[in-house]
Design a protein around this motif. Structure first.
Motif, mmCIF file in Angstrom:
data_model
loop_
_atom_site.group_PDB
_atom_site.id
_atom_site.type_symbol
_atom_site.label_atom_id
_atom_site.label_comp_id
_atom_site.label_asym_id
_atom_site.label_seq_id
_atom_site.Cartn_x
_atom_site.Cartn_y
_atom_site.Cartn_z
ATOM 1 N N ASP A 24 0.865 -1.180 0.000
ATOM 2 C CA ASP A 24 0.000 0.000 0.000
ATOM 3 C C ASP A 24 0.901 1.229 0.000
ATOM 4 O OD1 ASP A 24 -1.714 2.161 0.695
ATOM 5 O OD2 ASP A 24 -3.065 0.794 1.765
ATOM 6 N N TYR A 36 -6.706 -0.022 5.687
ATOM 7 C CA TYR A 36 -5.915 -0.659 4.640
ATOM 8 C C TYR A 36 -6.356 -2.106 4.518
ATOM 9 C CZ TYR A 36 -3.585 -1.375 9.046
ATOM 10 O OH TYR A 36 -3.352 -1.646 10.363
ATOM 11 N N MET A 110 -8.055 1.337 -3.036
ATOM 12 C CA MET A 110 -8.836 0.977 -1.847
ATOM 13 C C MET A 110 -10.283 1.443 -1.964
ATOM 14 S SD MET A 110 -7.291 -0.833 0.433
ATOM 15 C CE MET A 110 -8.350 -0.599 1.855
ATOM 16 N N VAL A 121 -10.913 -4.957 5.489
ATOM 17 C CA VAL A 121 -10.166 -3.737 5.790
ATOM 18 C C VAL A 121 -9.862 -3.717 7.283
ATOM 19 C CG1 VAL A 121 -10.295 -1.204 5.795
ATOM 20 C CG2 VAL A 121 -11.319 -2.505 3.914
#
Length: 126
Positions: A24, A36, A110, A121
């Motif tokens: 990420d 994330y 995302m 998540v």
């Protein structure tokens, strides 16, 4: 050439291939406020490595942090960001001289990919 992949395809490959990795490239502020990708059910941890600083200036540590991951030629590497643009840039930045050519950009990032498809998540990176 870096390849685009849908978030659910990325998740399936991460699940099936133990050596695959997800990186990420958003900022620490984005990870804290937006969460994330949670890979705990896959027995994996996401790599949080910012392409840019919170003020959007380039991170001088990005390449060194990527290189510290000990990536092998057979590893599939997926980059994700908020919408898919920074992750595409990160993959293209590395592609020419990187140890693996199996580099993917998660389409929609995302917000419009991972979360839109209700993939897991997390907001806690212990």
């Amino acid at each position: 050439m870096i390849k685009n992949v849908k978030a659910n395809e990325c998740f399936d490959i991460l699940k099936a291939e133990v050596s695959s990795r997800l990186i990420d490239v958003r900022t620490s502020h984005e990870w804290q406020s937006d969460g994330y990708a949670d890979l705990e059910t896959l027995g994996k941890k996401i790599h949080l490595i910012s392409l840019t600083n919170d003020d959007h200036t380039p991170s001088v540590n990005f390449i060194n942090q990527i290189n510290s991951l000990d990536i092998k030629p057979e590893n599939k590497i997926f980059f994700i960001c908020r919408s898919g643009m920074r992750s595409l840039h990160a993959g293209n930045l590395l592609y020419k001289d990187f140890v693996t050519k199996e580099i993917f950009n998660v389409e929609g990032g995302m917000e419009y990919g991972w979360k839109h498809l209700d993939l897991p998540v997390s907001f806690n990176n212990d």
